[in-house]
Write a protein that holds these residues in place. Structure first.
Motif, PDB file in Angstrom:
ATOM      1  N   ALA A 238       0.822  -1.213   0.000  1.00 34.40           N
ATOM      2  CA  ALA A 238       0.000   0.000   0.000  1.00 34.40           C
ATOM      3  C   ALA A 238       0.853   1.259   0.000  1.00 34.40           C
ATOM      4  O   ALA A 238       0.518   2.246  -0.669  1.00 34.40           O
ATOM      5  N   THR A 239       1.980   1.238   0.725  1.00 29.50           N
ATOM      6  CA  THR A 239       2.809   2.447   0.800  1.00 29.50           C
ATOM      7  C   THR A 239       3.493   2.724  -0.524  1.00 29.50           C
ATOM      8  O   THR A 239       3.654   3.890  -0.914  1.00 29.50           O
ATOM      9  N   THR A 240       3.912   1.683  -1.254  1.00 30.15           N
ATOM     10  CA  THR A 240       4.484   1.894  -2.588  1.00 30.15           C
ATOM     11  C   THR A 240       3.456   2.550  -3.503  1.00 30.15           C
ATOM     12  O   THR A 240       3.755   3.533  -4.198  1.00 30.15           O
ATOM     13  N   ILE A 241       2.258   2.013  -3.492  1.00 31.14           N
ATOM     14  CA  ILE A 241       1.206   2.552  -4.369  1.00 31.14           C
ATOM     15  C   ILE A 241       0.840   3.967  -3.955  1.00 31.14           C
ATOM     16  O   ILE A 241       0.680   4.866  -4.804  1.00 31.14           O
ATOM     17  N   ALA A 242       0.749   4.222  -2.646  1.00 30.41           N
ATOM     18  CA  ALA A 242       0.447   5.573  -2.171  1.00 30.41           C
ATOM     19  C   ALA A 242       1.573   6.547  -2.523  1.00 30.41           C
ATOM     20  O   ALA A 242       1.313   7.718  -2.867  1.00 30.41           O
ATOM     21  N   SER A 243       2.825   6.090  -2.448  1.00 29.54           N
ATOM     22  CA  SER A 243       3.959   6.946  -2.807  1.00 29.54           C
ATOM     23  C   SER A 243       3.882   7.367  -4.265  1.00 29.54           C
ATOM     24  O   SER A 243       4.104   8.539  -4.611  1.00 29.54           O
ATOM     25  N   LEU A 244       3.573   6.409  -5.126  1.00 32.03           N
ATOM     26  CA  LEU A 244       3.448   6.718  -6.554  1.00 32.03           C
ATOM     27  C   LEU A 244       2.341   7.739  -6.791  1.00 32.03           C
ATOM     28  O   LEU A 244       2.525   8.721  -7.527  1.00 32.03           O
ATOM     29  N   ARG A 245       1.226   7.545  -6.150  1.00 32.86           N
ATOM     30  CA  ARG A 245       0.110   8.479  -6.343  1.00 32.86           C
ATOM     31  C   ARG A 245       0.423   9.861  -5.782  1.00 32.86           C
ATOM     32  O   ARG A 245       0.003  10.875  -6.344  1.00 32.86           O
TER      33      ARG A 245
ATOM     34  N   ILE B 258       6.987  14.962   0.287  1.00 34.97           N
ATOM     35  CA  ILE B 258       6.138  13.781   0.332  1.00 34.97           C
ATOM     36  C   ILE B 258       6.244  13.169   1.724  1.00 34.97           C
ATOM     37  O   ILE B 258       7.320  13.153   2.325  1.00 34.97           O
ATOM     38  N   SER B 259       5.121  12.706   2.256  1.00 40.01           N
ATOM     39  CA  SER B 259       5.080  12.043   3.560  1.00 40.01           C
ATOM     40  C   SER B 259       4.524  10.644   3.380  1.00 40.01           C
ATOM     41  O   SER B 259       3.533  10.447   2.654  1.00 40.01           O
ATOM     42  N   ILE B 260       5.161   9.657   4.032  1.00 41.26           N
ATOM     43  CA  ILE B 260       4.697   8.273   3.960  1.00 41.26           C
ATOM     44  C   ILE B 260       4.812   7.630   5.338  1.00 41.26           C
ATOM     45  O   ILE B 260       5.577   8.088   6.195  1.00 41.26           O
ATOM     46  N   ASP B 261       4.057   6.570   5.535  1.00 40.89           N
ATOM     47  CA  ASP B 261       4.193   5.725   6.720  1.00 40.89           C
ATOM     48  C   ASP B 261       4.941   4.470   6.290  1.00 40.89           C
ATOM     49  O   ASP B 261       4.376   3.596   5.623  1.00 40.89           O
ATOM     50  N   ALA B 262       6.217   4.390   6.650  1.00 43.81           N
ATOM     51  CA  ALA B 262       7.064   3.259   6.258  1.00 43.81           C
ATOM     52  C   ALA B 262       7.311   2.322   7.421  1.00 43.81           C
ATOM     53  O   ALA B 262       8.308   1.587   7.439  1.00 43.81           O
ATOM     54  N   SER B 263       6.400   2.313   8.394  1.00 49.95           N
ATOM     55  CA  SER B 263       6.632   1.513   9.594  1.00 49.95           C
ATOM     56  C   SER B 263       6.587   0.010   9.338  1.00 49.95           C
ATOM     57  O   SER B 263       7.045  -0.770  10.168  1.00 49.95           O
ATOM     58  N   SER B 264       6.060  -0.417   8.180  1.00 54.87           N
ATOM     59  CA  SER B 264       6.043  -1.849   7.869  1.00 54.87           C
ATOM     60  C   SER B 264       7.272  -2.301   7.095  1.00 54.87           C
ATOM     61  O   SER B 264       7.561  -3.492   7.031  1.00 54.87           O
TER      62      SER B 264
END
Length: 427
Positions: A127-134, A163-169
């Protein structure tokens, strides 16, 4: 396709004493391949790892327009040729670095790129990869799954910026963005917004490799990285040995009361596997440098441990195997993110230790392992190379232990099974 028969793990009644030179680091090889593919000229890699994960990476980069010429232990990489517009498909296998790094590279192009992988890969967090791309303005067609398979609809218009992401996984989500950042007109000002980041040494490795190639990277505060736009210099590199893969041999020495010399251990490295030099003393063993090598030796007993493995979670399966053979209970902490690795490693380790008669439980963020007499059985690997490593360590002390699909170790260590068998059945 017929599943291979379970493999009888070598068993020892005497200490293992030997030396090993493990193949090149997977993490460094795949980062070097990507940076070479994005560089401003051809780069040469010496002693890269030739395994399933790196083969998948070279195939992915070739599909995107790079060329990789192999001459024994030397690979020459020419950068991705821009301008292709034909759709391509990338097979990620079960390689996290391919499924999380390469989609960001695909966003730099101008053609649709479809990503898919093994059955287990479709359950890994994406999900984070896809959210990062978007967040970068890239259209992604994933049918709402937030998982493989998906298609990156690149149009060449990615500019970068904040850009902000949650990379905790997974730390790989951060590394993926950092690797492409120099080629974006605005660079990237990246913030991690979630819980404490796992596997921080892998991000530090990515930053170090960027800086080696002339990229300006700033870390103004924890959880924030600022990458300035500019070229990625071509660079000829020699790949360090994979210290995480060295762990299975180190564990083999400790659980049998022996010692192992690991050749060419770097004095300074960003690899997570360097933590073995701190883990072994926790088990009661010793570590000594002898020239370019490190020598790991067992102590009088194999002690139970209480360790936070948050930054080095990939080492957990082998550490857990050692804990199951220790003289007292162990508590492994900080590794909740392993539930999203090649398999749910916490659940898998508990299931397989119990299958052998052991006593293990999951906690919110790790494992509790209480030693009990173990017996032979078929140890399932879940197509996970680190689970296979855990199995063979246990097999040294547990007779009649069969390993399901030991060939899964080709992910990061070609010919591991025959190498292990030769070493552990000699002397």
């Amino acid at each position: 396709m017929t599943e291979p028969l379970p493999w009888l793990a070598p068993h020892r009644t005497s200490p293992f004493v030997g030396e090993v030179l493990v193949p090149g680091s997977k993490s460094l090889t795949n980062r070097a391949l990507i940076l070479a593919a994005l560089g401003d000229g051809p780069s040469t890699l010496t002693r890269p790892l030739g395994s399933r994960d790196t083969q998948l990476m070279t195939a992915a980069l070739t599909a995107l327009g790079a060329t990789v010429e192999r001459d024994g232990m030397t690979w020459t990489v020419s950068p991705i040729a821009r301008g292709g517009s034909e759709p391509v498909t990338v097979d990620c296998g079960l390689a996290g670095t391919v499924m999380r790094f390469v989609p960001l590279l695909a966003a730099l192009g101008s053609a649709p790129v479809t990503f898919d992988g093994d059955e287990h890969a479709r359950r890994r967090p994406m999900a984070t990869t896809i959210a990062s791309l978007r967040s970068l303005g890239v259209e992604v067609d994933d049918d709402g799954r937030d998982a493989l398979p998906f298609t990156v609809m690149a149009d060449g218009g990615v500019r970068g910026g904040e850009i902000s992401i949650d990379a905790s996984s997974s730390s790989q989500f951060v590394s993926a963005l950092l690797l492409i950042a120099p080629l974006l007109p605005l660079g990237i000002d990246l913030r991690h917004t979630g819980a404490v980041l796992p596997s921080l040494p892998h991000i530090e490795m990515t930053v170090a490799e960027l800086r080696r190639r002339g990229v300006r990277v700033e870390t103004p505060e924890p959880g924030r990285w600022v990458v300035h736009p500019g070229p990625i210099d071509a660079l000829d590199v020699e790949i360090e040995p994979d210290l995480s893969n060295a762990g299975v041999f180190i564990a083999g020495a400790l659980v049998t009361g022996g010692s192992v010399r690991v050749r060419s251990w770097p004095e300074h490295t960003d690899q997570a596997g360097d933590a073995w030099s701190r883990i072994v003393p926790a088990f009661g063993g010793t570590v000594e440098r002898d020239g370019d090598d490190l020598v790991f030796s067992a102590g009088g007993t194999l002690d139970g441990i209480d360790l936070d493995l948050h930054d080095v979670g990939e080492l957990t399966p082998v550490v857990a195997a050692m804990a199951a053979l220790a003289g007292g209970p162990s508590h492994l902490r900080g590794v909740a993110h392993l539930r999203g690795h090649e398999t749910d490693r916490l659940a898998a380790l508990v299931a397989e230790i119990r299958r052998l008669g052991g006593d293990a439980d999951e906690t919110d963020d790790g494992l509790v392992i209480r030693p009990r007499p173990l017996h032979g059985a078929t140890f399932r690997t879940y197509d996970d190379h680190r689970m296979a490593h855990a199995a063979v360590v246990l097999g040294l002390r547990v007779p009649d232990l069969l390993v399901e699909n030991v060939v899964t170790t080709i992910k990061t260590y070609p010919n591991f099974a025959p190498v292990w068998e030769r070493l552990m059945t000699s002397g």
